[in-house]
Design an enzyme around this catalytic site. Structure first.
Site, PDB file in Angstrom:
ATOM      1  N   MET A 154       0.783  -1.235   0.000  1.00  9.04           N
ATOM      2  CA  MET A 154       0.000   0.000   0.000  1.00  9.04           C
ATOM      3  C   MET A 154       0.818   1.291   0.000  1.00  9.04           C
ATOM      4  O   MET A 154       0.238   2.362   0.140  1.00  9.04           O
ATOM      5  CB  MET A 154      -0.951   0.014   1.205  1.00  9.04           C
ATOM      6  N   ASP A 200       1.133 -13.577   2.991  1.00  8.21           N
ATOM      7  CA  ASP A 200      -0.013 -14.397   2.606  1.00  8.21           C
ATOM      8  C   ASP A 200      -0.158 -14.371   1.087  1.00  8.21           C
ATOM      9  O   ASP A 200       0.372 -13.483   0.418  1.00  8.21           O
ATOM     10  CB  ASP A 200      -1.292 -13.893   3.269  1.00  8.21           C
TER      11      ASP A 200
END
Length: 236
Positions: A181, A205
């Protein structure tokens, strides 16, 4: 010479700053890997520290989550405190099927759905890329340590909870390795103000497969990445 968001004194930061999103992760890095550590800022609990690593002065500070927060701190560190090198260290979600959890990704470039770089580039598309010298230093450090790395594009998302999962298909087709981000904003700030920036992230993940690391695996992988990055930082 405090800024609106940093209350450090002049000269408090080293030329090279490791830049995790989480201020508590910044504290962890400082206390675990640096010597002679001093906390230099705490406005809004966005903690920053300076110490030494293998004899070289290094700083670490949280950036917060997302491009706006990261851009504020990056701008003030560069313009007001003379920081030359900003290295984002953190985690990401993998997109490509050949990227595995615990892999380390070096963001050579950063795609984004944010408009921030178009705003600073007069409405045109800006190629938000990492600094070559920083990237090469980390790659060489990884070779020495035998750390498996992936080098390529990341995607800096404005939305954490995306309403358009089909976009992942497009990302994979275009070779995007992972989603985070901040990198696109950080790279834009660095280019605008003449500094050097890099994003180094571990895969916590996998967005496509659902595989996740355990907290223990995540910490071990993160520690290895930090040592690799610090060893690169002292060569700058």
């Amino acid at each position: 010479m405090a800024t609106p968001h940093i209350n450090a004194v002049e000269g408090a930061f080293a030329e090279t700053v490791l830049f995790p999103g989480d201020p508590l992760r910044a504290k962890y890095i400082a206390e675990t890997f640096l010597e002679n550590v001093e906390q230099v800022t705490d406005v809004r609990n966005m903690l920053g520290f300076t110490g030494t690593y293998k004899g070289k002065r290094i700083s670490v500070m949280g950036s917060g989550m997302g491009i706006p927060s990261c851009s504020i701190y990056a701008t003030e560190l560069i313009k007001d405190y003379g920081v030359k090198n900003l290295i984002r260290v953190g985690t990401c979600g993998a997109i490509s099927t050949d990227v595995k959890v615990r892999d380390v990704i070096i963001g050579m470039g950063a795609c984004t759905d944010s408009q921030v770089n178009r705003l600073r580039f007069k409405g045109q598309d800006f190629a938000a890329i990492a600094n070559y010298e920083l990237m090469n230093a980390v790659i060489e450090s990884a070779k020495v340590k035998g750390t498996k790395i992936r080098v390529g594009n990341v995607f800096s998302a404005d939305l954490f909870y995306t309403p358009d999962p089909q976009m992942f298909d497009v990302m994979e087709k275009m070779g995007v390795l992972g989603v985070e981000m901040e990198a696109a904003g950080l790279y834009g700030v660095a280019h605008e103000f003449g500094a050097r920036a890099l994003c180094v992230v571990t895969v916590s993940d996998h967005i496509r497969t659902g595989e996740k690391t355990t907290s223990e695996e995540r910490q071990t992988t993160f520690n290895d990445m930090i040592v690799m990055t610090l060893d690169a930082a002292i060569t700058l």
